[in-house]
Structure formats: structure tokens, C-alpha cells
Design a protein around this motif. Sequence first.
Motif, PDB file in Angstrom:
ATOM      1  N   ARG A  48       0.830  -1.204   0.000  1.00 29.10           N
ATOM      2  CA  ARG A  48       0.000   0.000   0.000  1.00 29.10           C
ATOM      3  C   ARG A  48       0.867   1.257   0.000  1.00 29.10           C
ATOM      4  NH1 ARG A  48      -2.283   0.434   4.826  1.00 29.10           N
ATOM      5  NH2 ARG A  48      -1.903  -1.640   5.691  1.00 29.10           N
ATOM      6  N   GLU A  49       1.936   1.222   0.785  1.00 31.94           N
ATOM      7  CA  GLU A  49       2.735   2.432   0.986  1.00 31.94           C
ATOM      8  C   GLU A  49       3.853   2.602  -0.033  1.00 31.94           C
ATOM      9  OE1 GLU A  49       4.132   2.190   4.981  1.00 31.94           O
ATOM     10  OE2 GLU A  49       2.170   2.649   5.859  1.00 31.94           O
ATOM     11  N   ARG A  50       4.341   1.472  -0.587  1.00 35.36           N
ATOM     12  CA  ARG A  50       5.524   1.543  -1.456  1.00 35.36           C
ATOM     13  C   ARG A  50       5.275   1.001  -2.861  1.00 35.36           C
ATOM     14  NH1 ARG A  50       9.555   4.345   1.629  1.00 35.36           N
ATOM     15  NH2 ARG A  50       9.021   3.960   3.806  1.00 35.36           N
ATOM     16  N   GLY A  51       4.763  -0.228  -2.940  1.00 36.31           N
ATOM     17  CA  GLY A  51       4.587  -0.879  -4.235  1.00 36.31           C
ATOM     18  C   GLY A  51       5.793  -1.685  -4.660  1.00 36.31           C
ATOM     19  N   TYR A  52       6.814  -1.738  -3.820  1.00 32.81           N
ATOM     20  CA  TYR A  52       8.035  -2.504  -4.106  1.00 32.81           C
ATOM     21  C   TYR A  52       8.642  -2.934  -2.781  1.00 32.81           C
ATOM     22  CZ  TYR A  52      10.161   1.908  -2.751  1.00 32.81           C
ATOM     23  OH  TYR A  52      10.504   3.043  -2.042  1.00 32.81           O
ATOM     24  N   PHE A  53       9.438  -3.997  -2.818  1.00 35.97           N
ATOM     25  CA  PHE A  53      10.142  -4.459  -1.621  1.00 35.97           C
ATOM     26  C   PHE A  53      11.212  -5.453  -2.036  1.00 35.97           C
ATOM     27  CE2 PHE A  53       6.267  -6.876  -2.308  1.00 35.97           C
ATOM     28  CZ  PHE A  53       6.640  -8.209  -2.206  1.00 35.97           C
ATOM     29  N   GLN A  54      12.203  -5.636  -1.163  1.00 34.90           N
ATOM     30  CA  GLN A  54      13.196  -6.693  -1.321  1.00 34.90           C
ATOM     31  C   GLN A  54      12.719  -7.921  -0.543  1.00 34.90           C
ATOM     32  OE1 GLN A  54      14.962  -4.817  -3.662  1.00 34.90           O
ATOM     33  NE2 GLN A  54      16.884  -5.582  -2.822  1.00 34.90           N
ATOM     34  N   LEU A  93      18.786  -0.495 -11.319  1.00 36.03           N
ATOM     35  CA  LEU A  93      17.331  -0.458 -11.206  1.00 36.03           C
ATOM     36  C   LEU A  93      16.899   0.755 -10.379  1.00 36.03           C
ATOM     37  CD1 LEU A  93      14.505  -1.805 -11.533  1.00 36.03           C
ATOM     38  CD2 LEU A  93      15.001  -3.034  -9.391  1.00 36.03           C
ATOM     39  N   GLU A  94      15.894   1.487 -10.884  1.00 33.68           N
ATOM     40  CA  GLU A  94      15.302   2.587 -10.143  1.00 33.68           C
ATOM     41  C   GLU A  94      13.789   2.407 -10.125  1.00 33.68           C
ATOM     42  OE1 GLU A  94      16.586   6.311 -11.781  1.00 33.68           O
ATOM     43  OE2 GLU A  94      18.651   6.045 -11.072  1.00 33.68           O
ATOM     44  N   VAL A  95      13.168   2.648  -8.958  1.00 32.29           N
ATOM     45  CA  VAL A  95      11.721   2.543  -8.817  1.00 32.29           C
ATOM     46  C   VAL A  95      11.160   3.919  -8.497  1.00 32.29           C
ATOM     47  CG1 VAL A  95      11.765   0.136  -8.079  1.00 32.29           C
ATOM     48  CG2 VAL A  95      11.908   1.939  -6.358  1.00 32.29           C
ATOM     49  N   CYS A  96       9.909   4.128  -8.899  1.00 30.11           N
ATOM     50  CA  CYS A  96       9.239   5.398  -8.630  1.00 30.11           C
ATOM     51  C   CYS A  96       8.227   5.177  -7.520  1.00 30.11           C
ATOM     52  CB  CYS A  96       8.541   5.892  -9.897  1.00 30.11           C
ATOM     53  SG  CYS A  96       7.855   7.553  -9.752  1.00 30.11           S
ATOM     54  N   THR A 128      19.193 -11.104  -1.659  1.00 30.71           N
ATOM     55  CA  THR A 128      17.831 -10.596  -1.800  1.00 30.71           C
ATOM     56  C   THR A 128      17.480 -10.457  -3.279  1.00 30.71           C
ATOM     57  OG1 THR A 128      18.330  -8.223  -1.894  1.00 30.71           O
ATOM     58  CG2 THR A 128      18.088  -9.210   0.294  1.00 30.71           C
ATOM     59  N   PHE A 129      16.181 -10.418  -3.549  1.00 32.05           N
ATOM     60  CA  PHE A 129      15.647 -10.047  -4.852  1.00 32.05           C
ATOM     61  C   PHE A 129      14.713  -8.852  -4.649  1.00 32.05           C
ATOM     62  CE2 PHE A 129      15.542 -14.870  -5.075  1.00 32.05           C
ATOM     63  CZ  PHE A 129      16.792 -14.993  -5.664  1.00 32.05           C
ATOM     64  N   THR A 130      14.548  -8.050  -5.694  1.00 32.83           N
ATOM     65  CA  THR A 130      13.576  -6.961  -5.667  1.00 32.83           C
ATOM     66  C   THR A 130      12.251  -7.458  -6.224  1.00 32.83           C
ATOM     67  OG1 THR A 130      15.356  -5.366  -6.049  1.00 32.83           O
ATOM     68  CG2 THR A 130      13.110  -4.598  -6.430  1.00 32.83           C
ATOM     69  N   CYS A 131      11.152  -7.118  -5.573  1.00 29.79           N
ATOM     70  CA  CYS A 131       9.814  -7.460  -6.051  1.00 29.79           C
ATOM     71  C   CYS A 131       9.045  -6.180  -6.361  1.00 29.79           C
ATOM     72  CB  CYS A 131       9.050  -8.277  -5.010  1.00 29.79           C
ATOM     73  SG  CYS A 131       9.713  -9.939  -4.766  1.00 29.79           S
ATOM     74  N   LEU A 132       8.397  -6.165  -7.527  1.00 28.95           N
ATOM     75  CA  LEU A 132       7.610  -5.019  -7.978  1.00 28.95           C
ATOM     76  C   LEU A 132       6.202  -5.493  -8.308  1.00 28.95           C
ATOM     77  CD1 LEU A 132      10.169  -3.592 -10.594  1.00 28.95           C
ATOM     78  CD2 LEU A 132      10.058  -3.065  -8.158  1.00 28.95           C
ATOM     79  N   LEU A 133       5.209  -4.689  -8.019  1.00 28.50           N
ATOM     80  CA  LEU A 133       3.835  -5.026  -8.359  1.00 28.50           C
ATOM     81  C   LEU A 133       3.578  -4.742  -9.837  1.00 28.50           C
ATOM     82  CD1 LEU A 133       1.943  -3.524  -5.274  1.00 28.50           C
ATOM     83  CD2 LEU A 133       2.787  -5.869  -5.598  1.00 28.50           C
ATOM     84  N   GLY A 134       2.783  -5.634 -10.462  1.00 30.50           N
ATOM     85  CA  GLY A 134       2.491  -5.502 -11.885  1.00 30.50           C
ATOM     86  C   GLY A 134       1.107  -4.958 -12.171  1.00 30.50           C
ATOM     87  N   ALA A 141       0.592  -0.673  -9.660  1.00 31.07           N
ATOM     88  CA  ALA A 141       1.750  -1.196 -10.384  1.00 31.07           C
ATOM     89  C   ALA A 141       2.928  -0.237 -10.202  1.00 31.07           C
ATOM     90  CB  ALA A 141       1.421  -1.355 -11.855  1.00 31.07           C
ATOM     91  N   THR A 142       4.138  -0.780 -10.134  1.00 32.71           N
ATOM     92  CA  THR A 142       5.330  -0.001  -9.791  1.00 32.71           C
ATOM     93  C   THR A 142       6.066   0.488 -11.037  1.00 32.71           C
ATOM     94  OG1 THR A 142       5.603  -1.582  -7.980  1.00 32.71           O
ATOM     95  CG2 THR A 142       7.380   0.015  -8.341  1.00 32.71           C
ATOM     96  N   PRO A 143       6.074   1.789 -11.334  1.00 29.34           N
ATOM     97  CA  PRO A 143       6.909   2.280 -12.431  1.00 29.34           C
ATOM     98  C   PRO A 143       8.391   2.078 -12.086  1.00 29.34           C
ATOM     99  CG  PRO A 143       5.279   3.926 -11.748  1.00 29.34           C
ATOM    100  CD  PRO A 143       5.319   2.868 -10.684  1.00 29.34           C
TER     101      PRO A 143
END
Length: 342
Positions: free
Chosen positions: A48-54, A232-235, A250-256, A269-271
Motif C-alpha cells: 500500500r505504501e511503497r509498491g516494491y520491496f526486497q 534499477l530505479e523505482v518510482c 535478496t531479490f527486488t519485487c515489484l507489483l504488476g 503497479a510499480t513504475p
Amino acid sequence: MRSDSNHSAYVRYHEGDPRIPIVSLAACRTRDEARKRELAQAIDKVCRERGYFQVEDHGVSEDVLKAAQGAVLDFFDLPLHEKMAIHIAHSPYHRGYVPAGGETAYGSTIRDIKEAFDMALELDLADPDVQAGKFFHGPNAWPDAQPLLQPTLSRLYREWVAMCGNISELFAIGLGLPNTYFAERTTKPLAQLRAARYPSQPPDDTGGAIGCGEHTDYGIVTVIWQMDSEGLEVCDPQGNWIRVPRIPNTFTCLLGDVTGMWTNDHWRATPHRVLNVSGEMRHSLNFFFDPDYDCVVEPLPPFVTAAKPALYQPTTMGAHLIQSFDGVFEYRKQAASAEAMA
């Protein structure tokens, strides 16, 4: 109202950048349903707050990762003509090699300078969905000159499918859906594994060269392993670009996109983009966990209200993927243009 009281038991934040949440997946592989639910609630807060995480404690074997890394480096070091022999345009199933300039992010006029190799679920020609001509169903295209690529990436593919199955179960719990909601929609997933190589680009140059332009991915969740260099850069939801550090194990996970569609952007979804300014060649392995071809995707009732009506029309994962690929892959644009002129 969901409780965030146990958030810190499952999520820590990167010492160098507190905007980077790191989630331990250890609890998702236990039979302790209470711990799994707490972990799911922690992931809900992060999404909800980020849209991405390791993710750490992910269960993917170090031996598998080392073997995949070596095979990928060897593949990209092949002479260009050997990679071009399995150019993705030669495959009716969208499998194989994507040369530099083979993709352009939506809304961009700059072609990506990366090169890539794409594989997906291995299906033989007798498979009923292959027989039916469903897009993205069929055998992979493997290079004759690099025989280790097939067994190593196939094994990593299976491990990431299992890991994403665990993550998507946590997503379901965190969203208040039945535990099996996503499992029932990923019985034959359009999941894709991509190896990518990024040349270094001039610092701060996004006008003439970019590793990978700004975009969102198409499915439920994307997994990214930055093998050797950052880039990698996330918005974030406030519009700030954040460079994702390489954190060991770790791996990075992004919402689609379809996660955003199902939740009516409750989870967005994570730009993201890739800017390799390391001065060195950068490599990554990426996994796109997408639903089944015929899976219907539309905003779910719990996320549609009078104050927030449905933001998306119903579609299927297959239709969404075809539309998306037609807009970014040069070989598909050229084929469509030739068809229109015929």
C-alpha cells in the motif's frame, strides 16, 4: 482495519536508505498460519505504501543462482550471429534473443540499449493450448552454442515459480481474498524469465541512451536479481525515483499491472527503469509472474466503491499481454506495419 503491530517482525529497512523495505519470507514456508497471516499483513502495508520491496529468506538455492549467472554471462559473450540465430522474431511463441534496440518503453522515443534472452513455460507442440494457437504458448528457443543455458535457467524458472506462488498466497491473504485466489489463476501461468545485459550509459543521460525506459510490468509480481551492478530505479507513490541497492541474498519485487487492476489501484503497479552508469556491463535476471492466458482481470468488488468506482474495464491476461507486447517490441510493430501495408 488490519493490524500493523507485527510489521517489524517481518520487515526491516535498508540501513543506507530507509525507503527500501526488506521482507523475510521465512514464515511463508512454515505451517504456522498465524505467522503467515502476520507476514501477509506486513506485506499489505508495504504494498500500500511503497509498491516494491526486497525479499530475503526466499528459499532459492545459491547453487542454482551461481549456475544461472555463469550461463547467462557466457550466453551474452557469444558472437552476435550466434545469438541472432534465435532472434525472438523467429519464434511464433515469443521466445529467444532480443538485440539492443529491440524494445521501446511506452510513450518513449528512445529504444532500450539492453539486450535480452526470454524464456517461458516449456510446452511441446502437442499441448492443447499450443494446438489452439494461444499466444505465448510453445517451446523455448535455446542457443546451440551455449548448452548450459537451458538446464540452469529452467531450474531457476521452477524455483521462482514456487517462490512467487508463496508470495501470491501472501498477497491474497493480505488483500482479504481466499488463500488460493491467485493459485487458481496461475495453473498454467504466462510466467517469463528474462536474462538481460545493459551497457553502461553516460551519467544522467536519459535523452539519447537508456538501459530500459520507464514502464510498469504486466502481471502479478516481478522478481529482479541485480547480479553484478546497480541500475534499477523505482518510482514511489509520491513520484520520487529511488535507486535500488544491491543487497546480498535478496531479490527486488515489484507489483504488476494486473495486481493494480484487481485491486483498483489499492496496490498500484510499480513504475521502474534501468540506468546503468556504473562504467561496467550490468547483468540481471528477471521473472515476470503472470496469470493464465484466459484469466479474467477486472477490479474486484471489495475495492470498488461509490467514492472509488472501477478504474479498469474487464480484460484477460492474454489480451493484456498481446496489447502490451505489440506496443513495445520492435519486431511486432514491424510485423503489424507490414500487415497493414499488404
